[in-house]
Scaffold this motif. Sequence first.
Motif, PDB file in Angstrom:
ATOM      1  N   HIS A   1      42.898  36.010  37.314  1.00  0.00           N
ATOM      2  CA  HIS A   1      43.850  34.897  37.349  1.00  0.00           C
ATOM      3  C   HIS A   1      44.082  34.446  38.791  1.00  0.00           C
ATOM      4  O   HIS A   1      44.043  33.243  39.102  1.00  0.00           O
ATOM      5  CB  HIS A   1      45.174  35.300  36.697  1.00  0.00           C
ATOM      6  N   ASP A   2      44.322  35.393  39.691  1.00  0.00           N
ATOM      7  CA  ASP A   2      44.556  35.045  41.091  1.00  0.00           C
ATOM      8  C   ASP A   2      43.322  34.386  41.710  1.00  0.00           C
ATOM      9  O   ASP A   2      43.438  33.429  42.481  1.00  0.00           O
ATOM     10  CB  ASP A   2      44.934  36.295  41.897  1.00  0.00           C
ATOM     11  N   PHE A   3      42.145  34.914  41.374  1.00  0.00           N
ATOM     12  CA  PHE A   3      40.897  34.333  41.871  1.00  0.00           C
ATOM     13  C   PHE A   3      40.747  32.892  41.395  1.00  0.00           C
ATOM     14  O   PHE A   3      40.460  31.984  42.181  1.00  0.00           O
ATOM     15  CB  PHE A   3      39.705  35.183  41.408  1.00  0.00           C
TER      16      PHE A   3
ATOM     17  N   HIS B   1      41.003  26.906  41.790  1.00  0.00           N
ATOM     18  CA  HIS B   1      41.572  25.649  41.306  1.00  0.00           C
ATOM     19  C   HIS B   1      42.280  24.907  42.437  1.00  0.00           C
ATOM     20  O   HIS B   1      42.213  23.676  42.511  1.00  0.00           O
ATOM     21  CB  HIS B   1      42.530  25.897  40.148  1.00  0.00           C
ATOM     22  N   GLU B   2      42.944  25.657  43.306  1.00  0.00           N
ATOM     23  CA  GLU B   2      43.620  25.030  44.448  1.00  0.00           C
ATOM     24  C   GLU B   2      42.598  24.360  45.361  1.00  0.00           C
ATOM     25  O   GLU B   2      42.803  23.224  45.809  1.00  0.00           O
ATOM     26  CB  GLU B   2      44.446  26.061  45.215  1.00  0.00           C
ATOM     27  N   GLN B   3      41.500  25.045  45.629  1.00  0.00           N
ATOM     28  CA  GLN B   3      40.453  24.430  46.459  1.00  0.00           C
ATOM     29  C   GLN B   3      39.895  23.184  45.764  1.00  0.00           C
ATOM     30  O   GLN B   3      39.722  22.137  46.393  1.00  0.00           O
ATOM     31  CB  GLN B   3      39.326  25.428  46.715  1.00  0.00           C
TER      32      GLN B   3
ATOM     33  N   ASP C   1      39.600  44.562  43.669  1.00  0.00           N
ATOM     34  CA  ASP C   1      39.327  44.404  45.089  1.00  0.00           C
ATOM     35  C   ASP C   1      38.190  43.420  45.330  1.00  0.00           C
ATOM     36  O   ASP C   1      38.254  42.589  46.242  1.00  0.00           O
ATOM     37  CB  ASP C   1      38.996  45.754  45.725  1.00  0.00           C
ATOM     38  N   ALA C   2      37.151  43.476  44.507  1.00  0.00           N
ATOM     39  CA  ALA C   2      36.034  42.534  44.662  1.00  0.00           C
ATOM     40  C   ALA C   2      36.517  41.105  44.446  1.00  0.00           C
ATOM     41  O   ALA C   2      36.136  40.193  45.189  1.00  0.00           O
ATOM     42  CB  ALA C   2      34.917  42.882  43.689  1.00  0.00           C
ATOM     43  N   LEU C   3      37.372  40.902  43.459  1.00  0.00           N
ATOM     44  CA  LEU C   3      37.905  39.564  43.208  1.00  0.00           C
ATOM     45  C   LEU C   3      38.854  39.120  44.311  1.00  0.00           C
ATOM     46  O   LEU C   3      38.879  37.951  44.696  1.00  0.00           O
ATOM     47  CB  LEU C   3      38.621  39.519  41.855  1.00  0.00           C
ATOM     48  N   GLU C   4      39.633  40.068  44.859  1.00  0.00           N
ATOM     49  CA  GLU C   4      40.541  39.731  45.949  1.00  0.00           C
ATOM     50  C   GLU C   4      39.761  39.251  47.167  1.00  0.00           C
ATOM     51  O   GLU C   4      40.116  38.260  47.806  1.00  0.00           O
ATOM     52  CB  GLU C   4      41.404  40.936  46.320  1.00  0.00           C
ATOM     53  N   LEU C   5      38.682  39.942  47.486  1.00  0.00           N
ATOM     54  CA  LEU C   5      37.855  39.526  48.615  1.00  0.00           C
ATOM     55  C   LEU C   5      37.203  38.175  48.347  1.00  0.00           C
ATOM     56  O   LEU C   5      37.126  37.327  49.232  1.00  0.00           O
ATOM     57  CB  LEU C   5      36.787  40.583  48.902  1.00  0.00           C
ATOM     58  N   ALA C   6      36.738  37.959  47.120  1.00  0.00           N
ATOM     59  CA  ALA C   6      36.063  36.703  46.772  1.00  0.00           C
ATOM     60  C   ALA C   6      37.045  35.528  46.736  1.00  0.00           C
ATOM     61  O   ALA C   6      36.653  34.391  47.009  1.00  0.00           O
ATOM     62  CB  ALA C   6      35.365  36.846  45.426  1.00  0.00           C
ATOM     63  N   ARG C   7      38.294  35.814  46.431  1.00  0.00           N
ATOM     64  CA  ARG C   7      39.301  34.760  46.286  1.00  0.00           C
ATOM     65  C   ARG C   7      39.419  33.893  47.533  1.00  0.00           C
ATOM     66  O   ARG C   7      39.599  32.680  47.451  1.00  0.00           O
ATOM     67  CB  ARG C   7      40.660  35.404  45.973  1.00  0.00           C
TER      68      ARG C   7
END
Length: 197
Positions: free
Chosen positions: A125-127, A132-134, A65-71
């Motif tokens: 990985h999602d983060f 990388h996209e940015q 969840d922390a990584l999802e929010l940071a993503r």
Amino acid sequence: MTLESGKRPGGRSARVRDAVRQATLAELAEHGFGGLTVENVAERSGVHKTTVYRRWGNVEGLIADALELARDEPWPVPDTGSVEGDLREIVRLVRTGFGDPEAGPVAAAFVAAAMQSPDAARSLHDFLTARHEQSAEVVRRAVARGELPEGVDGHEVVRVAIAPVYYRLFVSHEPVTDDDADRAAAAALAAARAGVL
């Protein structure tokens, strides 16, 4: 505009999620992934332990969840006017991020969690994919300016540029200097210009 399932945006649920996320990050900074517990996050956040277990399940859920929010948080993508300068700044941002006394231990804990938990690995990985996209914007700009050939994979250029930083930090446990960062950026740029990426 309609709200799905009658839920209000924000409100108590958002405050609880933010409190738990902040507590998770603070616990990671102080104790690392190995010391992260649901009980300590609950105590630090002021959210009842049963609520944390019910919503996040375990420490892997807290990490995810922390990584999802940071993503979705914006990242300061450099715009120096040249792809060489932009790549150098990206690699240096990664290097200084891991060296930051507050953010560094949290970032390192995310990497450690990914090595021990498939759920945390997927979240990391999602983060990183979002980052990388940015960051790939610097490659798209370089192609538009004629600095790089058409068809260069921006994500791969970014990966190749930052990979040596991760290798030194997490595999060989060596320090990463500005020279190391600049060399990594130059190698990625040379590969991109040669059409390898």
